[in-house]
Design a protein around this motif. Sequence first.
Motif, PDB file in Angstrom:
ATOM      1  N   ARG A  90     -97.748 -11.427  99.918  1.00  0.00           N
ATOM      2  CA  ARG A  90     -96.553 -12.268 100.049  1.00  0.00           C
ATOM      3  C   ARG A  90     -95.930 -12.123 101.438  1.00  0.00           C
ATOM      4  NH1 ARG A  90     -94.694 -15.976  96.497  1.00  0.00           N
ATOM      5  NH2 ARG A  90     -92.635 -15.031  96.297  1.00  0.00           N
ATOM      6  N   CYS A  91     -95.969 -10.914 101.989  1.00  0.00           N
ATOM      7  CA  CYS A  91     -95.435 -10.719 103.344  1.00  0.00           C
ATOM      8  C   CYS A  91     -96.243 -11.534 104.345  1.00  0.00           C
ATOM      9  CB  CYS A  91     -95.497  -9.241 103.746  1.00  0.00           C
ATOM     10  SG  CYS A  91     -94.399  -8.205 102.808  1.00  0.00           S
TER      11      CYS A  91
ATOM     12  N   THR B 218     -89.770  -1.808  99.263  1.00  0.00           N
ATOM     13  CA  THR B 218     -90.312  -2.673 100.313  1.00  0.00           C
ATOM     14  C   THR B 218     -90.145  -2.028 101.690  1.00  0.00           C
ATOM     15  OG1 THR B 218     -89.815  -4.598  98.980  1.00  0.00           O
ATOM     16  CG2 THR B 218     -90.174  -4.987 101.307  1.00  0.00           C
TER      17      THR B 218
ATOM     18  N   PHE C 145    -102.825 -14.639  93.270  1.00  0.00           N
ATOM     19  CA  PHE C 145    -101.591 -15.128  92.654  1.00  0.00           C
ATOM     20  C   PHE C 145    -100.454 -15.197  93.680  1.00  0.00           C
ATOM     21  CE2 PHE C 145     -97.830 -14.185  89.809  1.00  0.00           C
ATOM     22  CZ  PHE C 145     -97.706 -15.499  89.392  1.00  0.00           C
TER      23      PHE C 145
ATOM     24  N   VAL D  55     -89.707 -12.344  98.781  1.00  0.00           N
ATOM     25  CA  VAL D  55     -91.122 -12.640  98.504  1.00  0.00           C
ATOM     26  C   VAL D  55     -91.855 -11.443  97.901  1.00  0.00           C
ATOM     27  CG1 VAL D  55     -91.330 -14.448 100.244  1.00  0.00           C
ATOM     28  CG2 VAL D  55     -91.989 -12.116 100.841  1.00  0.00           C
ATOM     29  N   THR D  56     -91.414 -10.226  98.215  1.00  0.00           N
ATOM     30  CA  THR D  56     -92.145  -9.083  97.663  1.00  0.00           C
ATOM     31  C   THR D  56     -91.667  -8.701  96.262  1.00  0.00           C
ATOM     32  OG1 THR D  56     -90.668  -7.653  98.908  1.00  0.00           O
ATOM     33  CG2 THR D  56     -92.836  -8.007  99.824  1.00  0.00           C
ATOM     34  N   ASN D  57     -90.553  -9.251  95.834  1.00  0.00           N
ATOM     35  CA  ASN D  57     -90.013  -8.838  94.535  1.00  0.00           C
ATOM     36  C   ASN D  57     -89.752  -9.968  93.552  1.00  0.00           C
ATOM     37  OD1 ASN D  57     -89.490  -5.825  94.758  1.00  0.00           O
ATOM     38  ND2 ASN D  57     -88.584  -6.597  96.636  1.00  0.00           N
TER      39      ASN D  57
ATOM     40  N   LEU E  80     -87.984 -11.366 103.231  1.00  0.00           N
ATOM     41  CA  LEU E  80     -89.063 -10.404 103.038  1.00  0.00           C
ATOM     42  C   LEU E  80     -88.950  -9.720 101.674  1.00  0.00           C
ATOM     43  CD1 LEU E  80     -91.313  -9.479 104.918  1.00  0.00           C
ATOM     44  CD2 LEU E  80     -89.848  -7.624 105.656  1.00  0.00           C
ATOM     45  N   PHE E  81     -87.728  -9.441 101.259  1.00  0.00           N
ATOM     46  CA  PHE E  81     -87.507  -8.765  99.981  1.00  0.00           C
ATOM     47  C   PHE E  81     -87.654  -9.742  98.822  1.00  0.00           C
ATOM     48  CE2 PHE E  81     -85.467  -6.487 103.330  1.00  0.00           C
ATOM     49  CZ  PHE E  81     -85.927  -5.203 103.117  1.00  0.00           C
TER      50      PHE E  81
ATOM     51  N   PHE F  37    -100.215  -7.822  95.717  1.00  0.00           N
ATOM     52  CA  PHE F  37     -99.345  -8.997  95.588  1.00  0.00           C
ATOM     53  C   PHE F  37     -98.232  -8.933  96.638  1.00  0.00           C
ATOM     54  CE2 PHE F  37     -95.427 -10.874  93.982  1.00  0.00           C
ATOM     55  CZ  PHE F  37     -95.843 -12.144  93.632  1.00  0.00           C
ATOM     56  N   ARG F  38     -97.572  -7.782  96.733  1.00  0.00           N
ATOM     57  CA  ARG F  38     -96.455  -7.638  97.681  1.00  0.00           C
ATOM     58  C   ARG F  38     -96.940  -7.797  99.124  1.00  0.00           C
ATOM     59  NH1 ARG F  38     -94.751  -3.544  94.009  1.00  0.00           N
ATOM     60  NH2 ARG F  38     -93.001  -4.376  92.841  1.00  0.00           N
TER      61      ARG F  38
END
Lengths: 461, 184
Positions: free
Chosen positions: A260-261, A10, A328, B178-180, B175-176, A256-257
């Motif tokens: 989400r951010c 990330t 998603f 939501v991304t994982n 942040l971590f 997706f990642r």
Amino acid sequence: MLRSDQILATVEMIQKENLDVRTVTMGINLLDCRASSIGQTCRNIEDRISERAGKFVETCNFVSRKLGIPVVNKRISITPISFVGAGFTRDDFVALAISLDRAAAGVGVDILGGFSAQVEKGLTMTDREYIHSLPEALRVSETVCASINIASSQKGINMDALAMLGPTIKEIAERTADQGGFGAAKFVVFCNQPGDNPFMAGAIHGVEEADTVLNVGVSGPGVIARSLEKLISAREADENGLKLDEIAEEIKQTTFRVTRCGELVGRQVSDILGVSFGVVDLSLAPTPKVGDSVGEILHILGVDAIGAPGSTAILAMLNDAVKKGGIFASKTVGGLSGAFIPVMEDAVLAEAVGKGDLCLEKLEAMTCVCSVGIDMVAIPGSVDGDTISAIIADEMALGMVNNKTTAVRIIPVPGKEVGESVSFGGLFGASPIMAVRNVGKSSRFIGWGGRIPAPVHSFKN
Amino acid sequence: MSTQMIISVMSKDRTGIVADITGAVYELGGDLADLNQSTLGGYLTMILFATFDEDVSPDMLMQKIDTIDSPTTLDVVARTITTAPDPALSELPPKTYIMTTQGPNRKGLVYGVSSFCFEHDINILDLATTIKKGIYTMVLQLDLSRVESIVEVREALADYARDQGLQIVLQHHDLFKVTNEIPF
């Protein structure tokens, strides 16, 4: 605790791969700002924007600092101005543009969108006045962006409006000739324009929306490009070889990642401001920065020249994988959501124009499978208005028949021809002038006027 | 009344350590409240809370563990505690941040970064490090609850990173997540 490798992945996305939240756009309803005079209407609009968006930029910056992720642009979209200014004259609309420009500067946003009209079925007197105001309105204002919806899958294409637009775009460019025709970069023509798109120049706050809404645009072509490069190099020695479906899966997971951010930032900003959260728009919007290009992804996925056969197929896969990963990831997805191919804003696409690899016709084909359309294309200033209208007509037809949003943002650069270049600087980028073939051969078609009826598959009631 | 105990175990890693220790706790009638274990470079460390009847002492537990036929040496410490462990303290505070630092490996890196945290009243909740191709990476989970200005910490951190020749990034834990993670 999360695993270190997840954390480092990330961190890498944000630090090295240009992941950011491209825009947080606050949509503001202005319908009830209308007063009996233009002066009072302008005052009401400026009061409304300052009241709703007074703490908007500050809050975005706070959330950005808190989370440690950049929020690049803070923008406002408003109710299409033709509704707010019903009955006003072209001079009044210019006054509205000046007022909006002042309001945007007052609250510190980068751009304000929604100097717009929706005329897909017919033109009112107000709509005509609005169109006539565009060249001057875009000359006198800096941050105001304009758009017009002239077609939809439900209603067909308004060819009367379309016929006015080619000459109008030329006039907009000519009035800003000292800036290379930059005014035309702030005006976009749509088919099926969404009312919740946070990206400019086409952002509006649709009349179907609530009073104030926050929409977020996430981007990240750089993130996708780097993740694909890593995947390809990691699998180089693999005897089974990497296949396209695995590549599509990688794009999906990376999107997706990224999404989400964007959702996290948008929801935190809307919570602090007490404003309802609208949608996340999952678009791969390139910037002129090296490594932040959609064209580069096409290169990585196997075409040695952008525009070479295969480019459309790759773009189709990219666009679809982006949507699947993003849908998603977010509770509410909207706007345009797909891959953008704005030529001037994407260094690799612009380079392909210079080399002669990418022509207008191939670009048009590519827009069938991605969002949005013929975007940020610089053409010779000598191309006539009817030809520009006809280019728009073709793009509108693609959107109408395929039930998708398409758009045209084309800049007839005054005094420049193929072989020369134009640069607007910053996020608007630069490009060589793209050739237009068969100039001056569509006037009889544009001369008909009227409407192109909606396609048969629009009759679903 | 009952006896609350905190027990710490360190050993070369092998199969059966958790079963051995929790077996001893069980045989003394203990109830396990919480357990956390971690392995590093072939060694295991474990920390556990347990509740016993009043008449069980740490010495009795140690004697019980001594009777285990263990092929590895079990270094065990057991202490009674007066207040029961607070489950709320196991939850992450709202101001949980992740700091990642990267730089060429040298002595004193963890000492320097952890001293920076201490000086700014930042509590380290978790820390993991790796070394790859001479680059030392630290990932720290931090509690910034007592920090008044995140902006000032970021500025101080930027100065520290520049002075030390390190790349340091501080980002919110959300942040971590939501991304994982996919929320349930």
